[in-house]
Design an enzyme around this catalytic site. Structure first.
Site, PDB file in Angstrom:
ATOM      1  N   CYS A 118     -18.642  34.114 -30.571  1.00 31.05           N
ATOM      2  CA  CYS A 118     -18.955  33.490 -29.276  1.00 31.05           C
ATOM      3  C   CYS A 118     -20.079  34.209 -28.536  1.00 31.05           C
ATOM      4  O   CYS A 118     -20.708  33.644 -27.650  1.00 31.05           O
ATOM      5  CB  CYS A 118     -17.706  33.448 -28.403  1.00 31.05           C
ATOM      6  SG  CYS A 118     -16.359  32.560 -29.195  1.00 31.05           S
ATOM      7  N   HIS A 259     -19.815  32.167 -21.235  1.00 26.53           N
ATOM      8  CA  HIS A 259     -19.156  31.536 -22.383  1.00 26.53           C
ATOM      9  C   HIS A 259     -17.911  30.814 -21.863  1.00 26.53           C
ATOM     10  O   HIS A 259     -17.168  31.353 -21.051  1.00 26.53           O
ATOM     11  CB  HIS A 259     -18.759  32.604 -23.403  1.00 26.53           C
ATOM     12  CG  HIS A 259     -17.887  32.072 -24.480  1.00 26.53           C
ATOM     13  ND1 HIS A 259     -18.164  30.895 -25.144  1.00 26.53           N
ATOM     14  CD2 HIS A 259     -16.718  32.533 -25.000  1.00 26.53           C
ATOM     15  CE1 HIS A 259     -17.219  30.667 -26.034  1.00 26.53           C
ATOM     16  NE2 HIS A 259     -16.330  31.636 -25.966  1.00 26.53           N
ATOM     17  N   ASN A 289     -14.305  25.012 -26.013  1.00 26.86           N
ATOM     18  CA  ASN A 289     -14.966  26.260 -26.407  1.00 26.86           C
ATOM     19  C   ASN A 289     -15.857  25.985 -27.623  1.00 26.86           C
ATOM     20  O   ASN A 289     -15.360  25.765 -28.719  1.00 26.86           O
ATOM     21  CB  ASN A 289     -13.879  27.294 -26.738  1.00 26.86           C
ATOM     22  CG  ASN A 289     -14.447  28.636 -27.170  1.00 26.86           C
ATOM     23  OD1 ASN A 289     -15.628  28.757 -27.445  1.00 26.86           O
ATOM     24  ND2 ASN A 289     -13.577  29.629 -27.226  1.00 26.86           N
TER      25      ASN A 289
HETATM   26  O1  UT7 Z   1     -13.940  32.209 -27.456  1.00 23.78           O
HETATM   27  C1  UT7 Z   1     -13.388  33.137 -28.302  1.00 23.78           C
HETATM   28  C2  UT7 Z   1     -12.528  34.083 -27.565  1.00 23.78           C
HETATM   29  N1  UT7 Z   1     -11.248  33.477 -27.319  1.00 23.78           N
HETATM   30  C3  UT7 Z   1     -10.731  33.513 -26.119  1.00 23.78           C
HETATM   31  O2  UT7 Z   1     -11.330  33.975 -25.189  1.00 23.78           O
HETATM   32  C4  UT7 Z   1      -9.340  32.961 -25.973  1.00 23.78           C
HETATM   33  C5  UT7 Z   1      -8.539  33.845 -25.067  1.00 23.78           C
HETATM   34  N2  UT7 Z   1      -7.152  33.401 -24.948  1.00 23.78           N
HETATM   35  C6  UT7 Z   1      -6.812  32.274 -24.291  1.00 23.78           C
HETATM   36  O3  UT7 Z   1      -7.644  31.556 -23.786  1.00 23.78           O
HETATM   37  C7  UT7 Z   1      -5.335  31.984 -24.131  1.00 23.78           C
HETATM   38  O4  UT7 Z   1      -4.598  33.093 -24.624  1.00 23.78           O
HETATM   39  C8  UT7 Z   1      -4.866  30.700 -24.878  1.00 23.78           C
HETATM   40  C9  UT7 Z   1      -5.400  29.482 -24.168  1.00 23.78           C
HETATM   41  C10 UT7 Z   1      -5.342  30.729 -26.307  1.00 23.78           C
HETATM   42  C11 UT7 Z   1      -3.349  30.612 -24.864  1.00 23.78           C
HETATM   43  O5  UT7 Z   1      -2.878  30.625 -23.527  1.00 23.78           O
HETATM   44  P1  UT7 Z   1      -1.699  31.623 -23.112  1.00 23.78           P
HETATM   45  O6  UT7 Z   1      -1.390  31.361 -21.710  1.00 23.78           O
HETATM   46  O7  UT7 Z   1      -2.131  33.003 -23.499  1.00 23.78           O
HETATM   47  O8  UT7 Z   1      -0.522  31.105 -24.010  1.00 23.78           O
HETATM   48  P2  UT7 Z   1       0.369  31.933 -25.025  1.00 23.78           P
HETATM   49  O9  UT7 Z   1      -0.366  32.178 -26.286  1.00 23.78           O
HETATM   50  O10 UT7 Z   1       0.969  33.094 -24.303  1.00 23.78           O
HETATM   51  O11 UT7 Z   1       1.507  30.871 -25.318  1.00 23.78           O
HETATM   52  C12 UT7 Z   1       2.405  30.448 -24.275  1.00 23.78           C
HETATM   53  C13 UT7 Z   1       3.267  29.326 -24.828  1.00 23.78           C
HETATM   54  C14 UT7 Z   1       3.860  29.649 -26.189  1.00 23.78           C
HETATM   55  O12 UT7 Z   1       5.176  29.108 -26.222  1.00 23.78           O
HETATM   56  P3  UT7 Z   1       6.454  30.063 -26.000  1.00 23.78           P
HETATM   57  O13 UT7 Z   1       6.365  31.088 -27.072  1.00 23.78           O
HETATM   58  O14 UT7 Z   1       6.265  30.640 -24.625  1.00 23.78           O
HETATM   59  O15 UT7 Z   1       7.568  29.114 -26.138  1.00 23.78           O
HETATM   60  C15 UT7 Z   1       3.006  28.872 -27.139  1.00 23.78           C
HETATM   61  O16 UT7 Z   1       3.680  28.505 -28.320  1.00 23.78           O
HETATM   62  O17 UT7 Z   1       2.475  28.147 -25.006  1.00 23.78           O
HETATM   63  C16 UT7 Z   1       2.688  27.638 -26.318  1.00 23.78           C
HETATM   64  N3  UT7 Z   1       1.472  26.969 -26.751  1.00 23.78           N
HETATM   65  C17 UT7 Z   1       1.267  25.650 -26.547  1.00 23.78           C
HETATM   66  N4  UT7 Z   1       2.013  24.702 -25.972  1.00 23.78           N
HETATM   67  C18 UT7 Z   1       1.493  23.457 -25.916  1.00 23.78           C
HETATM   68  C19 UT7 Z   1       0.396  27.496 -27.378  1.00 23.78           C
HETATM   69  N5  UT7 Z   1      -0.507  26.538 -27.593  1.00 23.78           N
HETATM   70  C20 UT7 Z   1      -0.002  25.384 -27.086  1.00 23.78           C
HETATM   71  C21 UT7 Z   1      -0.485  24.079 -27.005  1.00 23.78           C
HETATM   72  N6  UT7 Z   1       0.285  23.140 -26.412  1.00 23.78           N
HETATM   73  N7  UT7 Z   1      -1.681  23.716 -27.488  1.00 23.78           N
END
Ligand code: UT7
Length: 332
Positions: A118, A259, A289
């Site tokens: 990125c 980004h 993204n």
């Molecule tokens: O550009 C490259 C660099 N990348 C980044 O900068 C990405 C940085 N990270 C992020 O943007 C965030 O961490 C994400 C958007 C990827 C994820 O958001 P989060 O608030 O960190 O969610 P999480 O991974 O902590 O997951 C929370 C919950 C989980 O469920 P449980 O375990 O709490 O039951 C996931 O399974 O959200 C669930 N989850 C979803 N639910 C519905 C993860 N993806 C999804 C989804 N739809 N697409």
């Protein structure tokens, strides 16, 4: 401006390209267990673009490059170097930049890819700036292009809802002494989280096998939470360092072109930098993204819709796999 930081290269023109096909959050609800509400709340993404089946990364880069060249008033034969930030090149070998050069019809000029995920566009911009500063090259085309839909696991809701396809470009040329140009750039990599965002299979470490393809080892794997934490901290500090290198305060930044990975990350960066979000050029809602393409697409949008004006100060910052991150301060 610090006397040691007189700009030596400037942006002569920008361009961008987004494929026509739109994949909405509602479309994704039919593919994986997700919801429009979750995606919007957690990321700010509403839809993303997907390349056509017969489109390669270099085809998308070509559109963006042609548009940037036109804005710069230059022909492909005027280019002295092409640098493409990408992790989704047409083929593992040769570089996407080689195919872009072929399609543009350039002379024999150095053309290479930068694999900084990125942060790829800002890395490419910084490298191009160094070549112009040193006097080695005059007109350098820098591109960020990604065709991530080809490397996504469409069964993994934690990644497939995030990314989109697109391309953006800028033509750099020598500054003319009026104060406009690249003021400072900063590049970083901290490999302690290298495995938190990767495509584990398909390289020399793990050549692709039928079992690897079955296990989706050739697709993006990400532990988003790990990246989130460092993203806010590192984007903020890299931005502050680029500002202090040029002796410019955050108040003097007209636009932040970041980004576009997650609106929550950007909100926190805005707070820490003390630059209000209405001075950020944002398009994550429409494109998701697009990795290395996200900054040049947003930059081009800001320039073409008249928000970004000549002589304004633009701060760019990006972070992604590696973990690599970067910042650049440019007087447009
Ligand atoms: O550009 C490259 C660099 N990348 C980044 O900068 C990405 C940085 N990270 C992020 O943007 C965030 O961490 C994400 C958007 C990827 C994820 O958001 P989060 O608030 O960190 O969610 P999480 O991974 O902590 O997951 C929370 C919950 C989980 O469920 P449980 O375990 O709490 O039951 C996931 O399974 O959200 C669930 N989850 C979803 N639910 C519905 C993860 N993806 C999804 C989804 N739809 N697409």
């Amino acid at each position: 401006m610090s006397p040691t930081l007189v700009p030596r290269s400037r942006i002569l023109g920008t361009g961008a390209y987004a494929p026509a096909k739109v994949l909405t959050n509602a479309d994704l609800e039919k593919i994986v267990d997700t919801s429009d509400e979750w995606i919007r709340d957690r990321t700010g993404i509403g839809e993303r673009r997907v390349a056509a089946e017969d489109e390669a990364a270099s085809d998308m880069a070509l559109h963006a490059a042609q548009s940037a060249l036109e804005a710069a008033g230059l022909q492909p034969t005027d280019l002295d170097m092409i640098i493409v930030g990408t992790i989704s090149a047409d083929m593992p070998l040769p570089a996407c930049a080689a195919f872009l050069q072929q399609k543009l019809g350039c002379r024999a000029i150095p053309s290479f890819d930068v694999a900084a995920a990125c942060a790829g566009f800002v890395y490419a911009l910084s490298i191009g700036d160094q070549f112009i500063r040193s006097g080695m090259q005059k007109n350098v085309l820098v591109v960020g292009v990604e065709l991530l839909s080809r490397v996504l696991n469409m069964e993994d809701r934690t990644t497939c809802v995030l990314f989109g396809d697109g391309a953006g470009a800028a033509v750099l040329g020598p500054a003319n002494g009026d104060g406009r140009g690249v003021l400072s750039t900063r590049l970083y990599t901290d490999a302690s989280l290298a495995e938190s965002l990767c495509i584990p299979g398909g390289g020399s470490k793990e050549p692709l096998s039928a079992a690897g393809i079955e296990a989706k080892r050739d697709k993006v794997h990400m532990i988003g939470r790990d990246i989130f934490k460092v993203a806010v901290r590192n984007l903020t500090s890299a931005s502050q360092n680029a500002l202090s290198d040029a002796d410019i305060s955050a108040d003097d930044v007209d636009w932040v072109v970041p980004h576009q990975a997650n609106m929550r990350i950007l909100s926190q960066v805005a707070t820490r930098l003390q630059v209000p979000l209405d001075r950020f050029v944002l398009n994550i809602e429409r494109y998701g993204n697009t990795s290395s393409a996200s900054i040049p697409i947003a930059l081009d949008e800001g320039v073409r819709d008249g928000r970004i004006q000549p002589n304004q100060t633009v701060l760019m910052c990006a972070l992604g796999a590696g973990i690599s991150w970067a910042s650049a301060l440019v007087r447009m």
